[in-house]
Design an enzyme around this catalytic site. Structure first.
Site, PDB file in Angstrom:
ATOM      1  N   ASP A  19     -32.859  -9.788  -8.795  1.00 59.60           N
ATOM      2  CA  ASP A  19     -33.969 -10.608  -9.285  1.00 59.60           C
ATOM      3  C   ASP A  19     -34.848 -11.086  -8.134  1.00 59.60           C
ATOM      4  O   ASP A  19     -36.072 -10.926  -8.160  1.00 59.60           O
ATOM      5  CB  ASP A  19     -33.429 -11.818 -10.052  1.00 59.60           C
ATOM      6  CG  ASP A  19     -32.479 -11.421 -11.161  1.00 59.60           C
ATOM      7  OD1 ASP A  19     -32.929 -10.756 -12.089  1.00 59.60           O
ATOM      8  OD2 ASP A  19     -31.288 -11.764 -11.069  1.00 59.60           O
ATOM      9  N   TYR A 194     -21.699  -2.654  -8.437  1.00 55.79           N
ATOM     10  CA  TYR A 194     -21.034  -3.872  -8.865  1.00 55.79           C
ATOM     11  C   TYR A 194     -19.531  -3.734  -8.647  1.00 55.79           C
ATOM     12  O   TYR A 194     -19.006  -2.613  -8.515  1.00 55.79           O
ATOM     13  CB  TYR A 194     -21.359  -4.148 -10.327  1.00 55.79           C
ATOM     14  CG  TYR A 194     -22.818  -4.451 -10.566  1.00 55.79           C
ATOM     15  CD1 TYR A 194     -23.384  -5.630 -10.085  1.00 55.79           C
ATOM     16  CD2 TYR A 194     -23.646  -3.547 -11.246  1.00 55.79           C
ATOM     17  CE1 TYR A 194     -24.734  -5.913 -10.279  1.00 55.79           C
ATOM     18  CE2 TYR A 194     -24.991  -3.822 -11.448  1.00 55.79           C
ATOM     19  CZ  TYR A 194     -25.520  -4.999 -10.956  1.00 55.79           C
ATOM     20  OH  TYR A 194     -26.863  -5.263 -11.134  1.00 55.79           O
ATOM     21  N   ARG A 268     -27.775  -0.176  -7.691  1.00 58.57           N
ATOM     22  CA  ARG A 268     -27.369  -1.020  -8.809  1.00 58.57           C
ATOM     23  C   ARG A 268     -28.518  -1.928  -9.226  1.00 58.57           C
ATOM     24  O   ARG A 268     -29.456  -2.172  -8.463  1.00 58.57           O
ATOM     25  CB  ARG A 268     -26.153  -1.864  -8.426  1.00 58.57           C
ATOM     26  CG  ARG A 268     -26.479  -3.083  -7.602  1.00 58.57           C
ATOM     27  CD  ARG A 268     -25.245  -3.888  -7.241  1.00 58.57           C
ATOM     28  NE  ARG A 268     -25.599  -5.263  -6.890  1.00 58.57           N
ATOM     29  CZ  ARG A 268     -24.771  -6.132  -6.338  1.00 58.57           C
ATOM     30  NH1 ARG A 268     -23.532  -5.762  -6.062  1.00 58.57           N
ATOM     31  NH2 ARG A 268     -25.174  -7.359  -6.068  1.00 58.57           N
ATOM     32  N   GLU A 270     -31.832  -3.500 -10.737  1.00 62.59           N
ATOM     33  CA  GLU A 270     -33.193  -2.997 -10.902  1.00 62.59           C
ATOM     34  C   GLU A 270     -33.894  -2.736  -9.580  1.00 62.59           C
ATOM     35  O   GLU A 270     -34.538  -1.707  -9.411  1.00 62.59           O
ATOM     36  CB  GLU A 270     -34.026  -3.975 -11.734  1.00 62.59           C
ATOM     37  CG  GLU A 270     -35.450  -3.488 -11.996  1.00 62.59           C
ATOM     38  CD  GLU A 270     -36.219  -4.382 -12.941  1.00 62.59           C
ATOM     39  OE1 GLU A 270     -37.449  -4.500 -12.781  1.00 62.59           O
ATOM     40  OE2 GLU A 270     -35.609  -4.969 -13.859  1.00 62.59           O
ATOM     41  N   ASP A 271     -33.775  -3.644  -8.617  1.00 63.59           N
ATOM     42  CA  ASP A 271     -34.546  -3.505  -7.385  1.00 63.59           C
ATOM     43  C   ASP A 271     -34.166  -2.238  -6.626  1.00 63.59           C
ATOM     44  O   ASP A 271     -35.020  -1.405  -6.316  1.00 63.59           O
ATOM     45  CB  ASP A 271     -34.342  -4.732  -6.499  1.00 63.59           C
ATOM     46  CG  ASP A 271     -35.183  -4.669  -5.233  1.00 63.59           C
ATOM     47  OD1 ASP A 271     -36.402  -4.433  -5.339  1.00 63.59           O
ATOM     48  OD2 ASP A 271     -34.624  -4.837  -4.140  1.00 63.59           O
TER      49      ASP A 271
END
Length: 375
Positions: A19, A194, A268, A270-271
């Site tokens: 995020d 993750y 992993r 979004e970024d």
């Protein structure tokens, strides 16, 4: 030139680095390429500092790379209308502070208000992109979706990124990370996932590879599997064909370079998922898990667009994410063999996909162009 001067961006950190990674990239681009004065409200400065070491975790307000960073401690607070920017972005449906909304309602003209949504390849996004939503006090908020088609907002990308990639010196960068000549010559894989990823099973397969493999892992990622592999060796160890090297958690620009330098990237959230696409290299996406396995639906939607001619890559990605595939028990040796057999085709697909995404423009520019139509 944009008709706007100021932009406020509100970010809550849910996926440790994803995020804030997205919001930080967007904030920097809006300042450097569009000349906006940006204030970034963020609730987790500790995670922020991992990707941007200049951040002072004790500061309530600070200047970092020309951006005002404010520690967002909660929904309380009183704001004046003079504090409200021309454009206000809530990232991924965070709730703005009520006091800030009160101040927005006092502004004339009203600020352009966006909910910048998460990235998905699902078809319904095209119908929801740019949709208005009437808010209290006759204010209007618009949904803006990143995406993979020209009916969405595109993907986040800086103007000079591709030129920088094309001029990149891979061996020189890898030597700064401590890699030996043998490791540089091996198959290089970056691993960002993750904690629940089946890393130990994959390490076992790679140890028996016919070709040397060097796996580069940011510090703290897959900690249990990496610790078990390294034993007492410190930050680098070799077992069979596999060398695992732990890297310090790198700032954002160096992470891009890591993706460029590797032959295959595990990413992993979004970024890093978006950055892997701009790297033009084959990648495996570990999607952020959601309740009721909704993330599997999102994963399949992306693979349908991206990997239609790459069944080995598609099955590996589904298995990596724990998605059911024909109800069979996992066989990581077979999955890896099928994926490796597609190396040439996957490399060509990655390059073609990158060019396709470039044709849609970039998220920041597309967002500002739409904002200008709302004034």
């Amino acid at each position: 030139m944009t008709p706007f001067r100021r932009l406020d961006l509100f970010c809550r950190v849910v996926d440790n680095y994803g995020d804030i990674g997205i919001c930080w990239r967007l904030a920097k681009q809006l300042v450097r390429e569009h000349g906006l004065a940006v204030t970034l409200f963020v609730d987790d400065l500790v995670s922020f500092r991992r990707i941007c070491p200049q951040v002072d975790t004790a500061a309530e307000r600070q200047q970092v790379d020309g951006i005002t960073v404010r520690h967002w401690r909660g929904q309380d607070g009183v704001y004046s209308k003079d504090e409200v920017a021309d454009i206000v972005i809530e990232f991924f449906a965070v709730d703005l502070p009520p006091g800030y909304i009160d101040a927005m309602a006092q502004c004339q003209p009203r600020p352009v208000w966006f909910n910048l949504e998460g990235l998905t390849a699902e078809e319904w996004v095209e119908g929801c992109h740019r949709l208005p939503s009437l808010q209290p006090r006759s204010m209007m908020k618009h949904f803006f979706f990143p995406g993979f088609t020209d009916k969405t907002g595109g993907l986040l990308r800086e103007a000079g990124l591709e030129q920088e990639r094309l001029q990149f010196d891979t061996p020189a960068f890898l030597r700064t990370l401590g890699l030996t000549d043998a490791e540089i010559a091996s198959t290089k894989i970056s691993l960002f996932c993750y904690p629940h990823a089946p890393v130990s099973a994959l390490f076992e397969v790679w140890q028996n590879s016919a070709q040397p493999i060097t796996c580069l892992v940011p510090e703290g990622v897959a900690a249990d599997a990496v610790r078990a592999f390294l034993g007492d060796a410190g930050r680098v160890a070799t077992q069979g064909a596999l060398t695992v090297r732990v890297l310090p958690f790198v700032p954002q620009p160096d992470y891009d370079k890591l993706l460029w330098a590797c032959d295959l990237n595990f990413v992993r959230g979004e970024d890093s998922f978006v950055r892997a696409q701009w790297a033009g290299k084959p990648f495996i996406w570990h999607i952020y898990p959601q309740d009721e396995n909704l993330h599997h639906k999102k994963l399949r939607a992306f693979l349908q667009r991206y990997a239609g001619e790459l069944p080995g890559l598609a099955e590996f990605a589904l298995r990596w994410n724990g998605a059911p595939v024909r109800g069979e028990a996992d066989n990581w040796a077979a999955y890896w063999t099928a994926l490796a057999a597609e190396t040439g085709a996957a490399t060509a697909r990655a390059a073609a996909w990158q060019q396709q995404m470039l044709s849609h423009g970039d998220l920041a520019s597309n967002l500002l162009a739409f904002a200008a139509t709302l004034r």
